[in-house]
Design a protein around this motif. Structure first.
Motif, PDB file in Angstrom:
ATOM      1  N   ASP A   1       0.681  -1.067   0.229  1.00  0.00           N
ATOM      2  CA  ASP A   1      -0.074  -0.214  -0.092  1.00  0.00           C
ATOM      3  C   ASP A   1       1.028   1.173   0.100  1.00  0.00           C
ATOM      4  N   THR A   2       0.550   2.171  -1.025  1.00  0.00           N
ATOM      5  CA  THR A   2       1.513   3.333  -0.977  1.00  0.00           C
ATOM      6  C   THR A   2       0.596   4.411  -1.209  1.00  0.00           C
ATOM      7  N   GLN A   3       1.109   5.777  -0.945  1.00  0.00           N
ATOM      8  CA  GLN A   3       0.502   6.881  -1.328  1.00  0.00           C
ATOM      9  C   GLN A   3       1.218   7.733  -2.441  1.00  0.00           C
ATOM     10  N   SER A   4       1.994   6.948  -2.714  1.00  0.00           N
ATOM     11  CA  SER A   4       2.846   7.743  -4.022  1.00  0.00           C
ATOM     12  C   SER A   4       2.109   7.706  -5.500  1.00  0.00           C
ATOM     13  N   GLU A   5       2.143   8.894  -6.023  1.00  0.00           N
ATOM     14  CA  GLU A   5       1.522   9.011  -7.346  1.00  0.00           C
ATOM     15  C   GLU A   5       2.033   8.107  -8.436  1.00  0.00           C
ATOM     16  N   VAL A   6       3.371   7.739  -8.316  1.00  0.00           N
ATOM     17  CA  VAL A   6       4.078   7.052  -8.988  1.00  0.00           C
ATOM     18  C   VAL A   6       3.938   5.527  -9.023  1.00  0.00           C
ATOM     19  N   ASN A   7       3.664   5.140  -7.811  1.00  0.00           N
ATOM     20  CA  ASN A   7       3.694   3.730  -7.537  1.00  0.00           C
ATOM     21  C   ASN A   7       2.389   3.480  -7.041  1.00  0.00           C
ATOM     22  N   LYS A   8       1.476   2.753  -7.609  1.00  0.00           N
ATOM     23  CA  LYS A   8       0.224   2.661  -7.207  1.00  0.00           C
ATOM     24  C   LYS A   8       0.290   1.343  -6.190  1.00  0.00           C
ATOM     25  N   PRO A   9      -0.729   1.319  -5.323  1.00  0.00           N
ATOM     26  CA  PRO A   9      -0.935   0.063  -4.546  1.00  0.00           C
ATOM     27  C   PRO A   9      -0.948  -1.240  -5.386  1.00  0.00           C
ATOM     28  N   ARG A  10      -0.394  -2.182  -4.945  1.00  0.00           N
ATOM     29  CA  ARG A  10      -0.036  -3.573  -5.888  1.00  0.00           C
ATOM     30  C   ARG A  10       0.298  -4.670  -4.982  1.00  0.00           C
ATOM     31  N   TYR A  11       0.373  -5.550  -5.882  1.00  0.00           N
ATOM     32  CA  TYR A  11       0.898  -7.041  -5.148  1.00  0.00           C
ATOM     33  C   TYR A  11       2.098  -7.485  -5.745  1.00  0.00           C
ATOM     34  N   ILE A  12       2.909  -8.129  -4.769  1.00  0.00           N
ATOM     35  CA  ILE A  12       4.336  -8.577  -5.185  1.00  0.00           C
ATOM     36  C   ILE A  12       4.319 -10.105  -4.944  1.00  0.00           C
ATOM     37  N   ALA A  13       4.593 -10.810  -5.933  1.00  0.00           N
ATOM     38  CA  ALA A  13       4.801 -12.223  -5.524  1.00  0.00           C
ATOM     39  C   ALA A  13       6.318 -12.464  -5.061  1.00  0.00           C
TER      40      ALA A  13
END
Length: 328
Positions: free
Chosen positions: A316-328
């Motif tokens: 979970d991130t508030q950055s406009e560049v890196n959206k919230p995502r999943y990492i395997a």
């Protein structure tokens, strides 16, 4: 007992020799706080079954009370290696067994085990932790380990020629590791566990299916599609349901987060396949279920040979560049 009866009828080799059943293990942080008899799983059994268990177990229950998990595992390995007539290894998680036998890959551990099995004395650095237990001896196992180098695989068949059955979880996230465990013991049949939890048991292995343990508790099921709740004798083939159990000890209508699929019937008793947990993750409104997550991980493993993703991590991130995502 029906589970054991089915197991013994299919595998005659279990009627002789010794059996290793691994149940509860104390976490490192609690070992110094627990009394010596608190973690004895055999107390769940009747006196007769407890006596039978003591007669067939090669590893004393008190190995779990060593000062550290590492010392417990070392002592467990020593007792198992000393029992040439081992016929069954039963653990809950296949990763526990893999981790246990991975210790044999360490040359220093092998040399320490060879010394213990030859001289009947624990290593000096482990004496204080497990010295109350009598060290086992086996010149046969010591010889097998002594002849095993880092460039060869351990000969499990030579260590345990009578091994007949390996048992562990083998569904969903455990399937990959169960296959790894099977590969180590090609001489033994592999049996998956039924759906068990601390609160009660839902299914037990029966021949080639997982049958409802209908004499253990009172069972109801919630249909995933409709939300309707009904007793076990009203389930329908190919339904996906959530079990609800009421136990004789007064634990009423407990609903675990487990999803099962109705695969068939033995007479009128339904059989099930465990699909996975139904608790979900809501990172950005996606409602990712463990079943879906595991399917993604399996697809990655199939697409990229040699890779085995362990988990999906939600970032979970508030950055406009890196959206919230999943990492395997």
């Amino acid at each position: 007992m029906p589970w054991f009866g089915s197991l013994y009828s299919q595998h005659k080799g279990l009627r002789v020799g010794k059996q290793y059943w691994s149940l509860s293990w104390l976490p490192e942080s609690r070992r110094a706080l627990m009394a010596g008899d608190v973690n004895d799983d055999s107390k769940l059994l009747s006196w007769g079954k407890r006596l039978l268990s003591l007669m067939t177990q090669p590893v004393p229950q008190s190995v779990t009370l060593a000062d550290s998990i590492d010392d417990s595992l070392f002592a467990t390995l020593a007792y198992l290696l000393a029992e040439k007539e081992l016929t069954l290894i039963s653990v809950w998680s296949p990763t526990f067994a893999i981790n246990l036998f991975n210790h044999l890959d360490d040359q220093a551990v092998r040399e320490a085990l060879v010394a213990t099995l030859t001289n009947g004395q624990w290593p000096s650095d482990r004496q204080q932790s497990i010295g109350d237990l009598k060290a086992p001896t086996s010149r046969h196992a010591a010889s097998v380990l002594r002849n095993w180098s880092d460039h060869t695989e351990v000969n499990y068949r030579a260590l345990w020629p009578m091994l007949s059955v390996i048992s562990s979880w083998d569904t969903v996230m455990s399937s990959h590791w169960a296959n790894k465990l099977q590969d180590r013991f090609p001489q033994a049949h592999f049996q998956g566990k039924g759906l068990w939890m601390t609160e009660g048991v839902v299914t037990i292995p029966w021949d080639d299916a997982y049958i409802l343990a209908y004499q253990s508790h009172f069972y109801e099921f919630e249909c995933v599609e409709t939300g309707h709740i009904f007793p076990s004798w009203q389930v329908i083939l190919n339904q996906e349901v959530i079990p609800i159990i009421s136990t004789g000890s007064g634990f009423l209508r407990y609903k675990p987060s487990d999803l099962v699929h109705v695969t068939g019937f033995v007479g009128r008793v339904p059989t099930f396949e465990f699909i996975g947990r139904i608790e979900g993750t809501d990172l950005v409104g996606d409602k990712l279920s463990p079943v879906t997550a595991q399917q993604v991980l399996n697809d990655v493993s199939e697409q990229y040979a040699g890779l085995m993703p362990l988990s999906l991590l939600a970032i979970d991130t508030q950055s406009e560049v890196n959206k919230p995502r999943y990492i395997a």
